[in-house]
Design a protein around this motif. Sequence first.
Motif, PDB file in Angstrom:
ATOM      1  N   LEU A 225      14.180  -3.816  -1.574  1.00  0.00           N
ATOM      2  CA  LEU A 225      13.532  -5.036  -2.056  1.00  0.00           C
ATOM      3  C   LEU A 225      13.561  -6.184  -1.050  1.00  0.00           C
ATOM      4  N   ASP A 226      14.384  -6.074  -0.014  1.00  0.00           N
ATOM      5  CA  ASP A 226      14.365  -7.100   1.031  1.00  0.00           C
ATOM      6  C   ASP A 226      13.005  -7.175   1.717  1.00  0.00           C
ATOM      7  N   GLU A 227      12.215  -6.112   1.610  1.00  0.00           N
ATOM      8  CA  GLU A 227      10.880  -6.100   2.198  1.00  0.00           C
ATOM      9  C   GLU A 227       9.799  -6.466   1.180  1.00  0.00           C
ATOM     10  N   TYR A 228      10.193  -6.728  -0.044  1.00  0.00           N
ATOM     11  CA  TYR A 228       9.246  -7.003  -1.135  1.00  0.00           C
ATOM     12  C   TYR A 228       8.768  -8.449  -1.083  1.00  0.00           C
ATOM     13  N   LYS A 229       7.456  -8.657  -1.177  1.00  0.00           N
ATOM     14  CA  LYS A 229       6.879 -10.010  -1.161  1.00  0.00           C
ATOM     15  C   LYS A 229       6.070 -10.297  -2.422  1.00  0.00           C
TER      16      LYS A 229
ATOM     17  N   ASN B 139      -1.274   4.054 -11.730  1.00  0.00           N
ATOM     18  CA  ASN B 139      -2.617   4.047 -12.327  1.00  0.00           C
ATOM     19  C   ASN B 139      -3.010   2.691 -12.904  1.00  0.00           C
ATOM     20  N   THR B 140      -2.011   1.862 -13.227  1.00  0.00           N
ATOM     21  CA  THR B 140      -2.313   0.514 -13.719  1.00  0.00           C
ATOM     22  C   THR B 140      -2.523  -0.464 -12.566  1.00  0.00           C
ATOM     23  N   GLY B 141      -2.327   0.027 -11.340  1.00  0.00           N
ATOM     24  CA  GLY B 141      -2.539  -0.823 -10.170  1.00  0.00           C
ATOM     25  C   GLY B 141      -1.306  -1.559  -9.700  1.00  0.00           C
ATOM     26  N   ASP B 142      -0.148  -1.286 -10.306  1.00  0.00           N
ATOM     27  CA  ASP B 142       1.086  -1.954  -9.904  1.00  0.00           C
ATOM     28  C   ASP B 142       1.867  -1.111  -8.896  1.00  0.00           C
ATOM     29  N   VAL B 143       2.786  -1.773  -8.200  1.00  0.00           N
ATOM     30  CA  VAL B 143       3.666  -1.093  -7.262  1.00  0.00           C
ATOM     31  C   VAL B 143       4.911  -0.638  -8.025  1.00  0.00           C
ATOM     32  N   PRO B 144       5.246   0.654  -7.994  1.00  0.00           N
ATOM     33  CA  PRO B 144       6.394   1.137  -8.765  1.00  0.00           C
ATOM     34  C   PRO B 144       7.736   0.567  -8.289  1.00  0.00           C
TER      35      PRO B 144
ATOM     36  N   SER C 233       0.831  -1.196   0.000  1.00  0.00           N
ATOM     37  CA  SER C 233       0.000   0.000   0.000  1.00  0.00           C
ATOM     38  C   SER C 233       0.870   1.252   0.000  1.00  0.00           C
ATOM     39  N   LYS C 234       0.735   2.046  -1.040  1.00  0.00           N
ATOM     40  CA  LYS C 234       1.465   3.308  -1.168  1.00  0.00           C
ATOM     41  C   LYS C 234       2.965   3.142  -0.889  1.00  0.00           C
ATOM     42  N   THR C 235       3.584   2.243  -1.649  1.00  0.00           N
ATOM     43  CA  THR C 235       5.014   1.971  -1.517  1.00  0.00           C
ATOM     44  C   THR C 235       5.694   2.126  -2.871  1.00  0.00           C
ATOM     45  N   ILE C 236       6.898   2.690  -2.851  1.00  0.00           N
ATOM     46  CA  ILE C 236       7.718   2.805  -4.059  1.00  0.00           C
ATOM     47  C   ILE C 236       9.085   2.193  -3.765  1.00  0.00           C
ATOM     48  N   TYR C 237       9.563   1.387  -4.702  1.00  0.00           N
ATOM     49  CA  TYR C 237      10.889   0.777  -4.586  1.00  0.00           C
ATOM     50  C   TYR C 237      11.846   1.474  -5.552  1.00  0.00           C
TER      51      TYR C 237
ATOM     52  N   LYS D 189       5.129  13.574   0.476  1.00  0.00           N
ATOM     53  CA  LYS D 189       3.992  14.452   0.765  1.00  0.00           C
ATOM     54  C   LYS D 189       2.666  13.766   0.434  1.00  0.00           C
ATOM     55  N   LYS D 190       2.716  12.801  -0.502  1.00  0.00           N
ATOM     56  CA  LYS D 190       1.504  12.076  -0.891  1.00  0.00           C
ATOM     57  C   LYS D 190       1.310  10.806  -0.056  1.00  0.00           C
ATOM     58  N   GLY D 191       2.180  10.625   0.943  1.00  0.00           N
ATOM     59  CA  GLY D 191       2.017   9.507   1.871  1.00  0.00           C
ATOM     60  C   GLY D 191       2.674   8.205   1.468  1.00  0.00           C
ATOM     61  N   TYR D 192       3.601   8.253   0.516  1.00  0.00           N
ATOM     62  CA  TYR D 192       4.273   7.030   0.065  1.00  0.00           C
ATOM     63  C   TYR D 192       5.485   6.698   0.931  1.00  0.00           C
ATOM     64  N   ALA D 193       5.724   5.399   1.107  1.00  0.00           N
ATOM     65  CA  ALA D 193       6.914   4.912   1.792  1.00  0.00           C
ATOM     66  C   ALA D 193       7.896   4.385   0.748  1.00  0.00           C
TER      67      ALA D 193
END
Length: 332
Positions: free
Chosen positions: A319-323, A280-285, A122-126, A311-315
């Motif tokens: 990738l060690d936290e990526y599942k 917008n495609t529903g994927d995690v960046p 949820s609201k995560t960028i790698y 500012k938009k609430g992203y963390a």
Amino acid sequence: MKKVNKLMSRKIVPVTIVLLLTAVFLAGMVFIVSLAGESKITAVTKELNLAAGTTARLEVNIEGKNKTEPKLTYTSTNNSVATVSGSGTVTAKREGTCGIMVSTPRGQRLKMGVKVTSEKDSKTIYLTFDDGPTPNTTPEILRILKKYDAKATFFVIGENVNSSPQHLQQIIDEGHTVGVHNYTQDYNKIYKTEKSYLNDFKKTEDLIVKKTGYHPNYWRFPGGGNNDFVTKKVQEGIMKSLHKRGFTEMDWNSSVNDNAGAGLKENFEQSKNSVEITINTGDVPVMLLYDSKLHPNTGKLTEKLLKFYKKKGYAFKGLDEYKGKELCLGKN
């Protein structure tokens, strides 16, 4: 003489057939004898469905009360998706599918499927940085990441690890993920065969471990999984080998403008648009950036991206936290 030869040839054919049938029969008898005294094993279920991070015991039926219970050996076809212990406990690691092979000393074999699912980030960028470490850009990138309490992933080049081991150590000490990229940038050489690629990979992996004690779990194909230098057959062999060793290949679904000469404003707008399309495609960046002297604006660009999306609430995570599922562009 001709009549004798014809008679001989007529006799040889049926004799050969008899010998072949006898050999097949004897081979079957040997197999049956080899299983004598060993209980038959069957699968309780054809597929396990697990959530990433959970475990389950693999159940096998043992048939034949008066026979010896066989010792079971378990192996996973893809240890980056799920591992299996010697006692048959399956651990789900990330989204994907794989097989668990069960075998006995006398040749019985079963294959059961494993399907792993994961909750969507949820609201995560790698953020991922290729081609480092380098004294020109790595320290600045790390300073910016620390300032915004962000984690990232660095896919490193072996030659650069050799020349800047202190910067690799700093990456690890500050809690970021490190993945294998390649040792040399000679694509014609490393992609020539499966063996040449794996040799280059192992050289980089071993160097990372030697210099830092860190064991990477991720890799990224130089040039991405759909580059023009690797054939489909070679790539499939590489992935099968590295999956068995527990590595996950991660390409990207968002990227910075690869034009090193572009201005900071242009790079930021292009990068932001790329991230927005992915969201917008529903994927995690999973975003590609560069840790290279050829891209001197990477630090400033990273700061602008962090500032905008924080500012938009992203963390921002490593990738060690990526599942989620493996992200490989791959060959079609």
